[in-house]
Each structure stands twice: as C-alpha cells, then as structure tokens.
Design a protein around this motif. Structure first.
Motif, PDB file in Angstrom:
ATOM      1  N   LEU A  89      -3.989  88.065   3.037  1.00  0.00           N
ATOM      2  CA  LEU A  89      -3.062  87.058   2.522  1.00  0.00           C
ATOM      3  C   LEU A  89      -1.853  87.712   1.863  1.00  0.00           C
ATOM      4  N   VAL A  90      -2.096  88.747   1.071  1.00  0.00           N
ATOM      5  CA  VAL A  90      -1.015  89.446   0.379  1.00  0.00           C
ATOM      6  C   VAL A  90      -0.167  90.233   1.366  1.00  0.00           C
ATOM      7  N   GLY A  91      -0.820  90.883   2.316  1.00  0.00           N
ATOM      8  CA  GLY A  91      -0.099  91.686   3.287  1.00  0.00           C
ATOM      9  C   GLY A  91       0.776  92.726   2.620  1.00  0.00           C
ATOM     10  N   SER A  92       2.016  92.806   3.035  1.00  0.00           N
ATOM     11  CA  SER A  92       2.963  93.752   2.445  1.00  0.00           C
ATOM     12  C   SER A  92       3.813  93.094   1.361  1.00  0.00           C
ATOM     13  N   GLY A  93       3.435  91.879   0.953  1.00  0.00           N
ATOM     14  CA  GLY A  93       4.220  91.147  -0.030  1.00  0.00           C
ATOM     15  C   GLY A  93       3.908  91.550  -1.456  1.00  0.00           C
ATOM     16  N   GLN A  94       4.643  90.945  -2.355  1.00  0.00           N
ATOM     17  CA  GLN A  94       4.380  91.128  -3.791  1.00  0.00           C
ATOM     18  C   GLN A  94       3.249  90.198  -4.213  1.00  0.00           C
ATOM     19  N   TYR A  95       2.544  90.596  -5.273  1.00  0.00           N
ATOM     20  CA  TYR A  95       1.529  89.682  -5.789  1.00  0.00           C
ATOM     21  C   TYR A  95       1.292  89.963  -7.266  1.00  0.00           C
ATOM     22  N   GLY A  96       0.866  88.923  -7.972  1.00  0.00           N
ATOM     23  CA  GLY A  96       0.410  89.050  -9.341  1.00  0.00           C
ATOM     24  C   GLY A  96      -0.895  88.315  -9.499  1.00  0.00           C
ATOM     25  N   LEU A  97      -1.706  88.767 -10.444  1.00  0.00           N
ATOM     26  CA  LEU A  97      -2.998  88.133 -10.694  1.00  0.00           C
ATOM     27  C   LEU A  97      -3.213  88.025 -12.189  1.00  0.00           C
ATOM     28  N   LEU A  98      -3.441  86.801 -12.648  1.00  0.00           N
ATOM     29  CA  LEU A  98      -3.666  86.521 -14.065  1.00  0.00           C
ATOM     30  C   LEU A  98      -5.062  85.967 -14.265  1.00  0.00           C
ATOM     31  N   LEU A  99      -5.770  86.554 -15.224  1.00  0.00           N
ATOM     32  CA  LEU A  99      -7.025  86.001 -15.728  1.00  0.00           C
ATOM     33  C   LEU A  99      -6.756  85.506 -17.140  1.00  0.00           C
ATOM     34  N   TRP A 100      -7.149  84.265 -17.437  1.00  0.00           N
ATOM     35  CA  TRP A 100      -6.925  83.767 -18.791  1.00  0.00           C
ATOM     36  C   TRP A 100      -8.075  82.877 -19.232  1.00  0.00           C
ATOM     37  N   HIS A 101      -8.178  82.716 -20.531  1.00  0.00           N
ATOM     38  CA  HIS A 101      -9.221  81.880 -21.116  1.00  0.00           C
ATOM     39  C   HIS A 101      -8.564  80.761 -21.905  1.00  0.00           C
ATOM     40  N   SER A 102      -9.001  79.538 -21.638  1.00  0.00           N
ATOM     41  CA  SER A 102      -8.486  78.379 -22.350  1.00  0.00           C
ATOM     42  C   SER A 102      -9.550  77.837 -23.282  1.00  0.00           C
ATOM     43  N   ASP A 103      -9.142  77.461 -24.478  1.00  0.00           N
ATOM     44  CA  ASP A 103     -10.103  76.911 -25.442  1.00  0.00           C
ATOM     45  C   ASP A 103     -10.120  75.391 -25.439  1.00  0.00           C
ATOM     46  N   GLY A 104      -9.467  74.794 -24.445  1.00  0.00           N
ATOM     47  CA  GLY A 104      -9.508  73.341 -24.337  1.00  0.00           C
ATOM     48  C   GLY A 104      -8.147  72.683 -24.278  1.00  0.00           C
ATOM     49  N   THR A 105      -7.069  73.462 -24.456  1.00  0.00           N
ATOM     50  CA  THR A 105      -5.737  72.871 -24.396  1.00  0.00           C
ATOM     51  C   THR A 105      -5.424  72.425 -22.970  1.00  0.00           C
ATOM     52  N   SER A 106      -4.723  71.325 -22.851  1.00  0.00           N
ATOM     53  CA  SER A 106      -4.359  70.790 -21.543  1.00  0.00           C
ATOM     54  C   SER A 106      -2.909  71.076 -21.173  1.00  0.00           C
ATOM     55  N   VAL A 107      -2.212  71.854 -21.992  1.00  0.00           N
ATOM     56  CA  VAL A 107      -0.838  72.204 -21.647  1.00  0.00           C
ATOM     57  C   VAL A 107      -0.858  73.302 -20.588  1.00  0.00           C
ATOM     58  N   PRO A 108       0.203  73.419 -19.803  1.00  0.00           N
ATOM     59  CA  PRO A 108       0.190  74.371 -18.692  1.00  0.00           C
ATOM     60  C   PRO A 108       0.309  75.824 -19.128  1.00  0.00           C
ATOM     61  N   THR A 109      -0.255  76.692 -18.313  1.00  0.00           N
ATOM     62  CA  THR A 109       0.079  78.112 -18.339  1.00  0.00           C
ATOM     63  C   THR A 109       1.315  78.300 -17.470  1.00  0.00           C
ATOM     64  N   GLU A 110       2.264  79.113 -17.950  1.00  0.00           N
ATOM     65  CA  GLU A 110       3.525  79.289 -17.236  1.00  0.00           C
ATOM     66  C   GLU A 110       3.737  80.761 -16.877  1.00  0.00           C
TER      67      GLU A 110
ATOM     68  N   GLY B 179     -12.671  77.577 -20.749  1.00  0.00           N
ATOM     69  CA  GLY B 179     -13.301  78.661 -20.021  1.00  0.00           C
ATOM     70  C   GLY B 179     -12.325  79.570 -19.315  1.00  0.00           C
ATOM     71  N   LEU B 180     -12.877  80.376 -18.393  1.00  0.00           N
ATOM     72  CA  LEU B 180     -12.108  81.387 -17.677  1.00  0.00           C
ATOM     73  C   LEU B 180     -11.392  80.781 -16.477  1.00  0.00           C
ATOM     74  N   HIS B 181     -10.143  81.172 -16.282  1.00  0.00           N
ATOM     75  CA  HIS B 181      -9.367  80.748 -15.122  1.00  0.00           C
ATOM     76  C   HIS B 181      -8.708  81.970 -14.495  1.00  0.00           C
ATOM     77  N   TYR B 182      -8.369  81.836 -13.229  1.00  0.00           N
ATOM     78  CA  TYR B 182      -7.672  82.910 -12.530  1.00  0.00           C
ATOM     79  C   TYR B 182      -6.652  82.312 -11.582  1.00  0.00           C
ATOM     80  N   ALA B 183      -5.613  83.099 -11.299  1.00  0.00           N
ATOM     81  CA  ALA B 183      -4.595  82.670 -10.333  1.00  0.00           C
ATOM     82  C   ALA B 183      -3.967  83.894  -9.701  1.00  0.00           C
ATOM     83  N   LEU B 184      -4.023  83.955  -8.381  1.00  0.00           N
ATOM     84  CA  LEU B 184      -3.307  84.939  -7.592  1.00  0.00           C
ATOM     85  C   LEU B 184      -2.037  84.285  -7.077  1.00  0.00           C
ATOM     86  N   VAL B 185      -0.906  84.944  -7.278  1.00  0.00           N
ATOM     87  CA  VAL B 185       0.389  84.420  -6.832  1.00  0.00           C
ATOM     88  C   VAL B 185       1.011  85.468  -5.927  1.00  0.00           C
TER      89      VAL B 185
END
Length: 624
Positions: free
Chosen positions: A514-535, A591-597
């Motif tokens: 999926l990443v191929g030769s492109g750029q990528y970032g990966l974030l792991l984060w923990h939320s304590d219950g807030t519903s506001v977005p991660t940016e 809990g724990l969340h992850y996002a590959l961009v």
C-alpha cells in the motif's frame, strides 16, 4: 496554570479572527469569508495553550506539537531597524508561505533589545508597534508565536568596523557603560568561537549576568514593557496564539567566577534571572503563559571539548510555568573535521533523547527552538541527511530501523522550530558593523551564515531552498489525548538519491504494498474518553484524492471534507492559507488507536485495503 478540559459536545461556536477556521466541506475560506458551518467543539478552547503533565496541551486536553521556524534572522541586522520584515505585507507573505510551503504551525519570533531601548530608560514605542503589527500577520495565518529577545555575542556594538565578525542584542549604551577592550577572537574559524575566546564578548556577558551598571535590570524593564505592549495591543484571540516567551537566547556565563562550575552558574546566576523574568511576565499580564527557558548553551553540545554540565539540573521541577528550551546543531558535521561522512538513520536519537529525558526529569515539556545546518559552503553536502536525521529525532527517539519492532519506546513527539525562515535570503543589503565598505548581500548576511529554508525568487514569490518533502511534514499537531508513538518516512532526497530510513517491514507485506514508494506516517495514541478529533498536519504532497488512511477508526481513500460524525476527514488549517489537516475522531474513544497515513498506492483495491488493515490491527494489538 489552570487546565481547561472542555467536553462541550454539541456546542455551536461561531469562529472569528485568525486562529479558528471552519471545519466544513470545501476549501479554506478567506479571512473575510462568512462561516459555512459550525464546529461542534469549542474552538476557543482548541486555541488555548498550556503545559500539563509534561506535555504541551490545548484547552480540549489534547497533546499539542509545535513545529515551525525562527522568524527571522533579519532581526539581527540593522538594514530594517531590527524588525523581522521591511513591511507588514512582507510579514504576511512570509507567514502564508510558512504555512503553505513549510508546513509550520509555530514561529519563534525574534525581537531586538537594541532597537526596543536605543536610549537607556526609553522604550521605543514605534518599534514595539511595528513588531506587533508584523507579529499579527503570523497570528492571522493561524500560526502560534513565541517571542525571543535575541542575542549573539552580546551586541554588534562590541565589534569594530573592520572586524571579521559581528553580534546582536544589547544596545550601544549598554556596551559603552562597560568600557570593554577592543574585541579580537584571534584565530577563529567560526563566529561562535568568540563566545569563549573574545575577551570583550566574555566580559560583556559576565557583566550582564552580574547586573553590572544595572544592564540586566534595564533589560528586564524593557522586556516587561514589551510584553505589556503586546498584551494590550493584541486582541484576545490573537493573544491566545502567543504561547510564551523565550527570555534569553543561548545563555553563557562569558567567564565563570573563581571556583564556579557551569552547573553552579546555572543554579546561582542563570536560574535567578529566569525567576526575575517570570515575575516580569506575570506583571505584564502573561501569568498563564510559560517562559521558554534555555540552559547553558553548551549543556548538550555534541563535541566533547565544548560540553559543559548543565540542563537546569538544580532548578527542581519546572512545572507548567517553564518549558525546557534548547538548541541543537551538529557541530561535528559543521566543523567538516569531526564528521567526514553524512548523517544516517538514528544519527541524533541519543542527542534528542537527552532532551526528552531532561524535560521529563524537570517535570515539563521540551522544545528544540533552534536546529539546522548550512545550505552553502564546504559542509553543505551534509544538509539533506542532517536535516532528515534531526526531524526524525524530533518525531521519535528510535532509529527507523528499529521503530516497528518497539514503537512503545518512541517517546513523546518533540516540538521544534528550525533555524531559520528569512525571505530576504540572498537579497540583503547589510552594512556589516556599519561599514559601507563591507556590504553583505549573500546568504543570511550575518557572519557568513546561510541556513534559511526559504527565499524570494525573481518574481518576489517565496520558494523553498530545501526539499519540500523534508520540510512540509506529516506530524500530529493535536492528539486526543496522548501520543504514544509516531514515525514519518518523508522520502526526502540527497541529490538524486531517495533517503528511506524507515521501510515498512517485510512482515507486513500488504502495508508495504500500500505504501509502495510513497511517503507515510504512523501514529499510535491513547484517548481517555475525549470525543474531540486528533489532528495531523497534511503536507501539500498528500493530495487529498491520493491520501489513504488505515485506522482502527476505519479506512478512507481520498478522505472527505469534515462534517460532524465523520471519523476520517480533511479540513483547512486555521488561518485561511490553504494548508490542510487530517481529523481522526473515535466513536468509541477510550483506549489505544492507530492510523497509517500514506500517499503511496493510487486507487488501492478493497482487497489490499482490507489486508493492510488486518496486518496493522494485528501489529497494534497489545501495544501501548
């Protein structure tokens, strides 16, 4: 400081001024455009900034990362009267470019004591007014600011017309009060050697720290007047974008009193100065803003003969009223002698790990307020790798080769402001030390430095002088609630060679495809219950239709414009400059969340997306 933890679901907020931009469908509105729709969370709280539990946070409880540049080394010159820009229009041009081209959300904004107090006891209100208007241009662009009364080698007025070097900082009257000897650095190949070899510079610095002739008192009074002026002449929204103040650039004793060590000097001389400055901040209406305090200049030097014990070790727990603020330059690489090759994967993991550890020990957040490398000259060939390694070390304390195996050891994402952002690079007209026979036009026009990431082309348009893939980066600008690990493979270039230091491991073949030769970032984060977005800031290279996000929150190819309830979406950055951010909103936030961009594969198949998500889910299980 009081931390605002807003949980205002469903609140309709009409966003005004420069620091808030509607998160709605479509492109970024102009500053004067009507709002197209509401934010469901409190935008004023989102603009709030403080220090909490060793991290920068906003009023929504999100961890904030400051990334940007120093604006501008022009302040060190006399050609524009100690101002960063010749005009407000130039400030606006620079601010827009910093957002659009440089990907920054923060500026360390340089000020000049010499021009703020040219006559002893008389603050130049015209100068302060001009500084304020130029600063407003950055605040209107949605850029957070922290001012810095900059100095190098104490003052330009220590140097004679024929000198090889120059300084900046203290006004002429402060130098005249000291009666210093004629300056001379002897055999000095670099301007910084004046700090420890030029007797005039050493004595002037010593006098400042010991308040000889009352010069330190005068500086503190001018600093308070400056802060009070900013508090009075910025709107409430604009002032919220001023995150703190850097009291003194690169402090050094000049010379130590008999029997004193560098650590003792920090404890007995430097720290009391910071406490005095903190009191002046409070008196000027800056009670809720931290002081960005710098340790002894050489506490984290990477040359053994330069290194001096320090790091504010005896200041106790700094807490939310102070930020550990440091610089880092690879003096080995700059010397051309102590590092023959180029920087490599993980080159500065230890150096920046030291910054993380010292901030944690002090109970506060950290920022690397200066870093960079010369872009011309005999060692400029190292700049692409040195720059990549420094940004890599800001993102994570791990080399890329080991990141996927143990991301939980990544450490906090560090804030940083690169030296520097000077649109006049190569176009100066500076009379060095007032000498009409020594007109400096090239580079930064200051001691033969050339580090600006930007310049103006022949049409007057800002253009980058470094690889855009290096500078305009993906980074987590606001994480709900706490970032656990982050990495970014920028694929920046060293000449024609693509630098890939963090390849996706072969154990994740679908992710790698999926990443191929492109750029990528990966974030792991923990939320304590807030519903506001991660940016996350989205670089310009992440064209929305080609951006793919794989997350526990869902999968998106070409994320839609933000509307409430959309877990993965794109929206304008604050300020209306056209830059964008990715918003990740968890339906089940605890809990724990992850996002590959990534901007790798074009139009990936459903089967590839499903396979990549399965691999990432298995990899993320049990981490954090």
């Amino acid at each position: 400081m009081v931390k605002m933890r807003a949980r205002l679901i469903g609140l309709l907020v009409l966003v005004v001024a420069c620091l808030t931009t509607s998160l709605t469908a479509g492109g970024a509105p102009s500053a004067a455009a009507p709002l197209a729709g509401p934010l469901w969370f409190d935008a004023q709280a989102a603009a709030t900034f403080t220090v909490d539990n060793g991290r920068f946070t906003d009023g929504l409880g999100r961890e904030v990362v400051l990334r940007g540049y120093n604006v501008s080394g022009e302040t060190k010159l006399a050609e524009n009267g100690g101002l960063p820009f010749a005009s407000v229009a130039d400030a606006e041009k620079s601010a827009t470019a910093l957002r659009e081209l440089g990907g920054g959300n923060t500026a360390r904004f340089l000020l000049s004591w010499a021009h703020a107090e040219p006559v002893r006891g008389q603050v130049d209100r015209t100068y302060l007014a001009a500084v304020t208007e130029q600063m407003k241009a950055f605040l209107r662009a949605g850029i957070r600011v922290y001012p810095d009364f900059h100095q190098d080698l104490h003052s330009r007025y220590l140097f004679n017309e024929g000198s090889w070097y120059t300084g900046d900082g203290a006004p002429k009257w402060a130098v005249e009060a000291g009666g210093y000897p004629r300056e001379s650095c002897g055999i000095c190949l670099f301007w910084g050697q004046n700090i420890t070899q030029n007797e005039a510079v050493k004595r002037a610095a010593h006098d400042f720290w010991h308040n000889s002739h009352g010069v330190q008192d005068a500086f503190l009074t001018t600093a308070q007047a400056t802060m009070a002026h900013l508090a009075e002449h910025l709107t409430t929204a604009e002032f919220a974008g001023v995150v703190g103040f850097d009291p003194y650039n690169e402090p050094h004793a000049g010379s130590y009193d008999s029997g004193r060590t560098s650590r003792m000097w920090e404890r007995d001389v430097l720290w009391p100065f910071y406490e005095k400055f903190r009191a002046r901040m409070d008196a000027a209406g800056w009670q809720s803003k931290p002081a960005f305090v710098e340790p002894n200049l050489f506490w984290n030097a990477n040359l053994a003969f330069q290194k001096q014990e320090g790091g504010l070790l005896d200041a106790g727990r700094l807490g939310p009223r102070y930020v550990l603020n440091t610089h880092f330059y690879d003096q080995k690489a700059i010397s051309g002698v102590f590092m023959w090759g180029k920087a490599a994967d993980g080159q500065y993991a230890g150096d920046f790990g030291t910054v993380r550890d010292r901030a944690a020990g002090a109970g506060t957040a950290a920022i690397v307020s200066e870093f960079g490398h010369p872009l011309t000259g005999t060692v400029s060939d190292k700049a692409p790798t040195v720059g990549k390694a420094m940004y890599q070390a800001l993102d994570s304390r791990l080399p890329g080769a080991g990141w996927w195996a143990k991301p939980e050891q990544s450490g906090p994402v560090l804030s940083g402001t690169q030296w520097q952002w000077d649109i006049y690079n190569g176009r100066h007209h500076e009379l060095m030390n007032g000498n009409p026979a020594k007109v400096r036009t090239s580079g930064d026009a200051w001691n033969d430095e050339d580090l600006s990431a930007v310049r103006l082309d022949d049409s007057g348009t800002p253009v980058l002088r470094q690889d855009a893939r290096l500078l305009d980066r993906l980074y987590p600008s606001a994480t709900a609630t706490r970032a656990l690990a982050f990495t970014y493979e920028d694929r920046s270039r060293d000449g024609s060679a693509t630098l890939t230091w963090n390849p996706v491991p072969t154990s994740l073949p679908r992710v790698s495809e999926l990443v191929g030769s492109g750029q990528y970032g990966l974030l792991l984060w923990h939320s304590d219950g807030t519903s506001v977005p991660t940016e996350l800031h989205l670089p310009a290279s992440f064209d929305t239709p080609r951006t793919t996000v794989i997350s526990d929150l869902g999968t998106a190819v070409g994320p839609p414009a933000y509307t409430r309830g959309t877990p993965i979406a794109v929206a304008p950055e604050p300020g209306g400059t056209g830059s964008r951010r990715l918003l990740l909103t968890a339906e089940n936030p605890v809990g724990l969340h992850y996002a590959l961009v990534t901007n790798g594969a074009a139009a990936p198949s459903a089967e590839l997306l499903s396979g990549a998500r399965g691999e990432l889910a298995a990899w993320a299980a049990g981490r954090g």
